[in-house]
Write an enzyme that holds these catalytic residues in place. Structure first.
Site, PDB file in Angstrom:
ATOM      1  N   HIS A  15      54.900 114.617 -45.284  1.00  0.00           N
ATOM      2  CA  HIS A  15      55.700 115.753 -45.760  1.00  0.00           C
ATOM      3  C   HIS A  15      56.711 115.198 -46.756  1.00  0.00           C
ATOM      4  CE1 HIS A  15      58.146 119.343 -45.856  1.00  0.00           C
ATOM      5  NE2 HIS A  15      57.283 119.958 -45.073  1.00  0.00           N
ATOM      6  N   HIS A  69      53.507 113.529 -41.314  1.00  0.00           N
ATOM      7  CA  HIS A  69      53.759 114.885 -40.814  1.00  0.00           C
ATOM      8  C   HIS A  69      52.578 115.501 -40.075  1.00  0.00           C
ATOM      9  CE1 HIS A  69      55.576 118.842 -40.755  1.00  0.00           C
ATOM     10  NE2 HIS A  69      54.549 119.364 -41.392  1.00  0.00           N
ATOM     11  N   ARG A 124      51.367 119.417 -51.119  1.00  0.00           N
ATOM     12  CA  ARG A 124      52.219 118.411 -50.502  1.00  0.00           C
ATOM     13  C   ARG A 124      51.933 116.966 -50.890  1.00  0.00           C
ATOM     14  NH1 ARG A 124      52.770 120.351 -44.423  1.00  0.00           N
ATOM     15  NH2 ARG A 124      54.053 122.055 -45.176  1.00  0.00           N
ATOM     16  N   ARG A 182      45.949 119.209 -45.973  1.00  0.00           N
ATOM     17  CA  ARG A 182      46.168 120.528 -45.371  1.00  0.00           C
ATOM     18  C   ARG A 182      47.109 121.383 -46.219  1.00  0.00           C
ATOM     19  NH1 ARG A 182      50.282 122.610 -41.726  1.00  0.00           N
ATOM     20  NH2 ARG A 182      51.297 120.591 -41.942  1.00  0.00           N
ATOM     21  N   GLU A 197      55.165 128.890 -49.726  1.00  0.00           N
ATOM     22  CA  GLU A 197      55.171 127.425 -49.598  1.00  0.00           C
ATOM     23  C   GLU A 197      54.217 126.836 -50.622  1.00  0.00           C
ATOM     24  OE1 GLU A 197      56.470 126.811 -44.935  1.00  0.00           O
ATOM     25  OE2 GLU A 197      54.351 126.697 -45.404  1.00  0.00           O
TER      26      GLU A 197
HETATM   27  P1  FAD Z   1      50.865 120.310 -29.977  1.00  0.00           P
HETATM   28  O1  FAD Z   1      51.671 121.524 -30.153  1.00  0.00           O
HETATM   29  O2  FAD Z   1      51.370 119.057 -30.589  1.00  0.00           O
HETATM   30  O3  FAD Z   1      50.699 120.098 -28.417  1.00  0.00           O
HETATM   31  C1  FAD Z   1      50.105 118.931 -27.900  1.00  0.00           C
HETATM   32  C2  FAD Z   1      50.086 119.044 -26.391  1.00  0.00           C
HETATM   33  O4  FAD Z   1      49.229 118.031 -25.870  1.00  0.00           O
HETATM   34  C3  FAD Z   1      51.435 118.840 -25.740  1.00  0.00           C
HETATM   35  O5  FAD Z   1      51.570 119.756 -24.696  1.00  0.00           O
HETATM   36  C4  FAD Z   1      51.341 117.427 -25.170  1.00  0.00           C
HETATM   37  O6  FAD Z   1      52.135 117.233 -24.024  1.00  0.00           O
HETATM   38  C5  FAD Z   1      49.877 117.384 -24.790  1.00  0.00           C
HETATM   39  N1  FAD Z   1      49.327 116.035 -24.672  1.00  0.00           N
HETATM   40  C6  FAD Z   1      49.183 115.110 -25.651  1.00  0.00           C
HETATM   41  N2  FAD Z   1      48.633 113.992 -25.129  1.00  0.00           N
HETATM   42  C7  FAD Z   1      48.431 114.231 -23.821  1.00  0.00           C
HETATM   43  C8  FAD Z   1      47.945 113.461 -22.738  1.00  0.00           C
HETATM   44  N3  FAD Z   1      47.534 112.190 -22.890  1.00  0.00           N
HETATM   45  N4  FAD Z   1      47.904 114.028 -21.512  1.00  0.00           N
HETATM   46  C9  FAD Z   1      48.333 115.294 -21.303  1.00  0.00           C
HETATM   47  N5  FAD Z   1      48.813 116.075 -22.288  1.00  0.00           N
HETATM   48  C10 FAD Z   1      48.862 115.534 -23.527  1.00  0.00           C
HETATM   49  N6  FAD Z   1      52.314 123.908 -38.943  1.00  0.00           N
HETATM   50  C11 FAD Z   1      52.301 125.151 -39.457  1.00  0.00           C
HETATM   51  O7  FAD Z   1      51.241 125.783 -39.549  1.00  0.00           O
HETATM   52  N7  FAD Z   1      53.467 125.726 -39.869  1.00  0.00           N
HETATM   53  C12 FAD Z   1      54.662 125.092 -39.797  1.00  0.00           C
HETATM   54  O8  FAD Z   1      55.683 125.649 -40.172  1.00  0.00           O
HETATM   55  C13 FAD Z   1      54.692 123.765 -39.289  1.00  0.00           C
HETATM   56  N8  FAD Z   1      55.862 123.087 -39.219  1.00  0.00           N
HETATM   57  C14 FAD Z   1      55.865 121.849 -38.627  1.00  0.00           C
HETATM   58  C15 FAD Z   1      57.080 121.174 -38.465  1.00  0.00           C
HETATM   59  C16 FAD Z   1      57.121 119.950 -37.820  1.00  0.00           C
HETATM   60  C17 FAD Z   1      58.428 119.233 -37.646  1.00  0.00           C
HETATM   61  C18 FAD Z   1      55.912 119.373 -37.335  1.00  0.00           C
HETATM   62  C19 FAD Z   1      55.904 118.044 -36.641  1.00  0.00           C
HETATM   63  C20 FAD Z   1      54.695 120.029 -37.506  1.00  0.00           C
HETATM   64  C21 FAD Z   1      54.663 121.266 -38.146  1.00  0.00           C
HETATM   65  N9  FAD Z   1      53.462 121.960 -38.307  1.00  0.00           N
HETATM   66  C22 FAD Z   1      53.468 123.206 -38.836  1.00  0.00           C
HETATM   67  C23 FAD Z   1      52.231 121.451 -37.698  1.00  0.00           C
HETATM   68  C24 FAD Z   1      51.983 122.175 -36.364  1.00  0.00           C
HETATM   69  O9  FAD Z   1      53.204 122.335 -35.700  1.00  0.00           O
HETATM   70  C25 FAD Z   1      51.020 121.412 -35.480  1.00  0.00           C
HETATM   71  O10 FAD Z   1      49.878 121.042 -36.195  1.00  0.00           O
HETATM   72  C26 FAD Z   1      50.591 122.272 -34.299  1.00  0.00           C
HETATM   73  O11 FAD Z   1      51.711 122.769 -33.622  1.00  0.00           O
HETATM   74  C27 FAD Z   1      49.727 121.482 -33.350  1.00  0.00           C
HETATM   75  O12 FAD Z   1      49.516 122.255 -32.190  1.00  0.00           O
HETATM   76  P2  FAD Z   1      48.567 121.729 -31.060  1.00  0.00           P
HETATM   77  O13 FAD Z   1      48.463 122.806 -30.064  1.00  0.00           O
HETATM   78  O14 FAD Z   1      47.319 121.182 -31.660  1.00  0.00           O
HETATM   79  O15 FAD Z   1      49.358 120.458 -30.458  1.00  0.00           O
HETATM   80  C1  SIN Z   2      57.260 123.219 -43.235  1.00  0.00           C
HETATM   81  O1  SIN Z   2      57.921 124.124 -42.742  1.00  0.00           O
HETATM   82  O2  SIN Z   2      57.497 122.672 -44.313  1.00  0.00           O
HETATM   83  C2  SIN Z   2      56.088 122.732 -42.484  1.00  0.00           C
HETATM   84  C3  SIN Z   2      54.980 123.654 -42.736  1.00  0.00           C
HETATM   85  C4  SIN Z   2      53.711 123.003 -42.305  1.00  0.00           C
HETATM   86  O3  SIN Z   2      53.698 121.850 -41.906  1.00  0.00           O
HETATM   87  O4  SIN Z   2      52.679 123.674 -42.401  1.00  0.00           O
END
Ligand code: FAD
Ligand code: SIN
Length: 524
Positions: A234, A342, A281, A377, A110
Site C-alpha cells: 500500500h 498490505h 496501487r 488487486r 479509490e
Molecule cells: P481475515 O479477516 O484476515 O481473517 C482471518 C481469520 O483467520 C482470523 O479470524 C484469524 O484468527 C484466523 N486464522 C488465521 N490463521 C489461523 C490459524 N492458524 N488457526 C485458526 N485461525 C486462524 N479490503 C477492502 O476490500 N477494502 C478495504 O477498505 C480494505 N482496507 C484494509 C485495511 C487494512 C489495514 C488491511 C490490513 C487490509 C485491508 N483490506 C481492505 C483487505 C481486507 O481487509 C482483507 O483482505 C480481508 O479482510 C480478508 O478477510 P479474510 O476473511 O480473508 O481474513
Molecule cells: C484503503 O482503504 O486504502 C484500503 C483499501 C483496500 O485495501 O482495498
C-alpha cells in the site's frame, strides 16, 4: 470435537460462509486469537460495487482487469463483480450502517476505479462489517465461535486410526492457547478462511496474525498454490516511530489528497502516471519508493489540508482523531507516509465454488488465488471477494452434502517424542531474520541477485525451523514461524520463476511485460 462444517477463520470470508451454512448445518468457526482479530476489522476504505447511476458491470470488470495487468481470470472477475450489489444488500440487511447521501449510497473513490464505487462506513468500514457479521453469528444457535485455537495442520487419510493414503480433508489439529493442548476438530467439509501472509514482511499494514497459516497448511496437504510473487504494497502507511502499521486509506487520495516530496514540496505523481494519485496501487507505491530512495527520505507527504477542515473531519473521522493523538492535525498539515506490505494476491487455488485441490477442503478470502486480482488487486475488491466466495463455498457444500462422507475416527495428536522448547530465542531470531530479508530482497523493486540471496537464506532457515519443530512441543509462535518460512519460500520461488515485470512484480532484470499473461502455479 465434530461439526458438520469446520471453518478456520472468523473474518469476512469465514463468517459469511458460516451464516449461509447455519440455516441447515452445525458450524464451528475457529480463530487463533480473539474473534475480531483478522484483517477484516482493520479495513478502512470500503467495498467496491456498481451502485452509481452511469456505472456498469463492464466498467468494474475492465478496471479490475487493468489493475490486474491482464492476469485475472475473466470468469472470476465477472462472477464477483456481478454478485457485488447483492453482497452489499445482504450486509445492509445485517445492519452494516453504510454512509448514505439522502436515499442513495454515499460512494467514495479509490485508485484504479473509473467511477465512484466504494460503499463505506466513514473510514472504518471493516470494523462495522466485522461487528455486524459477528453479532449475527453469535445469535445463531447453529454457529459456535471458538477463539484462541491455532490450527496446526489439516487432517488427511494418514491421520486416520485406520491409516489411508486418501487426500480427503477431515478437519484440523489445533493448539488451544488456554490449555496448551492440541485438539482434534473434524467435519464433513472444512473451509479455510485464514487470511493473508503480510507478516512475512518487516513493514505491513496487516494484523499480527497474518502469517499465511492457511496457505502453508493447504500446501502441506497437497494443494496447488499460485501467484505468490504478487504481494501488494500500500503506498500510504503512516510513518511514525511509535505507531508502525497504521494505514492512511486510499480514499484520502480519492477525495483529493495529493502526494508531495517533503524536500521540494513538488507534487510528483503526475510525473509518473497520467492518473496521478489515483493510478493503481503498484504504480503509486513504486513512485513513493523511488522518491524516498532517490532523495534519501524517511517518508513522503500525503496532503489533504487544502480541503475544508469540516470536509476532512467528516470524511475521515477516525484518521483525524488518531493522528491528532499523535500531534498531526491533518486539516492543517501533511501526513508523513511510506509504502508497506498490505495484501497477499496469491494463495491457494480455488474454483468458482471455492473448491481447492483437496476433496472436502474449500477456501475463501485472502488465503486464496481465485483469479480475481491477477497481478495487482484493485482497491476494495478484497472484502467483496470474501463475501462472494464465502457464500459460494457454503452453497456448494450444501448442494453436495450427501456426497461428503462423515469423518472417520482420527488419531489424537502425538506428543510422545517431543519436549518443551529450551531455546525460544531461536524462534524470535528466525522470525526477525525472515521479515527483514523479505523486506530488503523481495520487496517493491526486485532483482534476480537479491531473490537468490533470499533463497539461500530461506533454505537455511527452513531446515533449522523443521528441525526445531520435530523436537519441541508446539507453541503459537512456533506454529506461525513454521508457516512463515513455508510461505516466504513460496513467494521467493514464484518471484524467481517470473521472467517479466507485471503488476506488483517488478524486477530490474526483466523490466518488460511478456506478451502473454501466465499464472505462476506451484505444485506441492
Ligand atoms: P481475515 O479477516 O484476515 O481473517 C482471518 C481469520 O483467520 C482470523 O479470524 C484469524 O484468527 C484466523 N486464522 C488465521 N490463521 C489461523 C490459524 N492458524 N488457526 C485458526 N485461525 C486462524 N479490503 C477492502 O476490500 N477494502 C478495504 O477498505 C480494505 N482496507 C484494509 C485495511 C487494512 C489495514 C488491511 C490490513 C487490509 C485491508 N483490506 C481492505 C483487505 C481486507 O481487509 C482483507 O483482505 C480481508 O479482510 C480478508 O478477510 P479474510 O476473511 O480473508 O481474513
Ligand atoms: C484503503 O482503504 O486504502 C484500503 C483499501 C483496500 O485495501 O482495498
Amino acid at each position: 470435537m465434530e461439526a458438520d462444517v469446520l471453518i478456520i477463520g472468523s473474518g469476512a470470508a469465514g463468517l459469511t460462509a458460516a451464516l449461509q451454512l447455519a440455516a441447515t448445518r452445525k458450524v464451528v468457526v475457529l480463530a487463533k486469537g480473539s474473534i475480531s482479530d483478522g484483517a477484516t476489522a482493520w479495513a478502512q476504505g470500503g467495498i467496491a460495487a456498481v451502485l452509481e447511476p452511469g456505472d456498469n458491470f463492464a466498467n468494474h470488470i475492465e478496471d479490475t482487469m487493468v489493475a490486474g495487468a491482464g492476469l485475472n481470470n475473466r470468469a472470476t472477475v465477472e462472477f464477483v463483480v456481478e454478485n457485488a450489489p447483492l453482497a452489499i444488500e445482504r450486509l445492509a440487511k445485517l445492519g452494516v450502517p453504510f454512509n448514505l447521501e439522502g436515499n442513495d449510497w454515499h460512494l467514495t473513490r479509490e485508485g484504479g476505479h473509473s467511477h465512484r464505487r466504494i460503499v463505506h462506513v466513514d473510514d472504518a468500514t471493516g470494523w462495522a462489517v466485522q461487528q455486524a457479521l459477528e453479532t449475527a453469528a453469535r445469535a445463531h444457535p447453529n454457529i459456535s465461535l471458538v477463539p484462541d485455537l491455532v490450527a496446526i495442520d489439516l487432517i488427511l487419510g494418514r491421520h486416520q486410526e485406520r491409516f489411508s493414503t486418501s487426500g480427503r480433508i477431515h478437519g484440523v489439529y489445533a493448539l488451544n492457547r488456554k490449555t496448551g493442548r492440541v485438539e482434534t476438530f473434524t467435519a464433513r467439509a472444512t473451509v479455510l478462511a485464514s487470511g493473508g501472509a503480510g507478516r512475512t514482511y518487516l513493514y505491513s499494514t496487516a494484523p499480527r496474525g497474518a502469517t499465511g497459516d492457511g496457505i502453508a497448511m493447504a500446501w502441506r496437504a497437497g494443494c496447488r498454490v499460485s501467484n505468490m510473487e504478487f504481494m501488494q504494497f500500500h503506498p500510504t502507511c503512516l510513518y511514525n516511530l511509535e505507531v508502525k502499521n497504521f494505514l492512511i486509506t486510499e480514499a484520502v487520495r480519492g477525495e483529493g489528497g495529493i502526494l508531495k516530496n517533503p524536500k521540494t514540496g513538488h507534487r510528483y505523481m503526475p510525473d509518473y502516471d497520467d492518473r496521478a494519485e489515483l493510478a493503481p496501487r503498484d504504480i503509486v507505491a513504486r513512485a513513493n519508493d523511488a522518491e524516498i530512495k532517490r532523495d534519501g527520505l524517511d517518508y513522503v507527504h500525503l496532503d489533504i489540508s487544502h480541503k475544508p477542515p469540516e470536509f476532512v473531519k467528516t470524511h475521515f473521522p477516525n484518521i483525524y482523531e488518531k493522528l491528532m493523538g499523535l500531534g498531526i492535525d491533518i486539516t492543517r498539515e501533511p501526513i508523513p507516509v511510506v509504502p508497506a506490505q498490505h495484501y497477499t494476491c496469491g494463495g491457494v487455488i480455488v474454483d468458482l465454488d471455492g473448491r481447492t485441490d483437496a476433496p472436502g477442503l474449500y477456501a475463501a478470502g485472502e488465503v486464496t488465488q481465485s483469479g480475481l486480482h491477477g497481478a495487482n488487486r484493485l482497491a476494495s475488491n478484497s472484502l467483496l471477494e470474501c463475501f462472494v466466495f464465502g457464500d459460494a463455498c457454503a452453497r456448494h457444500i450444501e448442494a453436495n452434502w450427501d456426497r461428503l462422507p462423515p469423518p472417520p475416527p482420527i488419531r489424537s495428536w502425538d506428543e510422545s517424542r517431543v519436549t518443551d522448547s529450551d531455546e525460544e530465542v531461536v524462534i524470535a531470531q528466525c522470525w526477525r531474520e525472515i521479515r527483514q530479508f523479505m523486506w530488503n530482497f523481495v520487496g517493491i523493486v526486485r532483482t534476480t541477485k537479491r531473490l537468490e540471496r533470499a533463497q539461500h537464506r530461506i533454505d537455511l532457515l527452513r531446515s533449522e525451523v523443521e528441525d526445531y519443530y520435530r523436537h519441541f512441543r508446539v507453541t503459537p509462535d512456533l506454529i506461525e514461524l513454521r508457516n512463515l518460512v513455508e510461505v516466504a519460500a513460496l513467494i521467493i520461488r514464484s518471484a524467481l520463476a517470473r521472467h517479466e515485470s507485471r503488476g506488483l512484480h517488478f524486477t530490474l532484470d526483466y523490466p518488460e511485460m511478456a506478451d502473454s499473461a501466465v499464472d505462476t502455479i506451484l505444485l506441492p
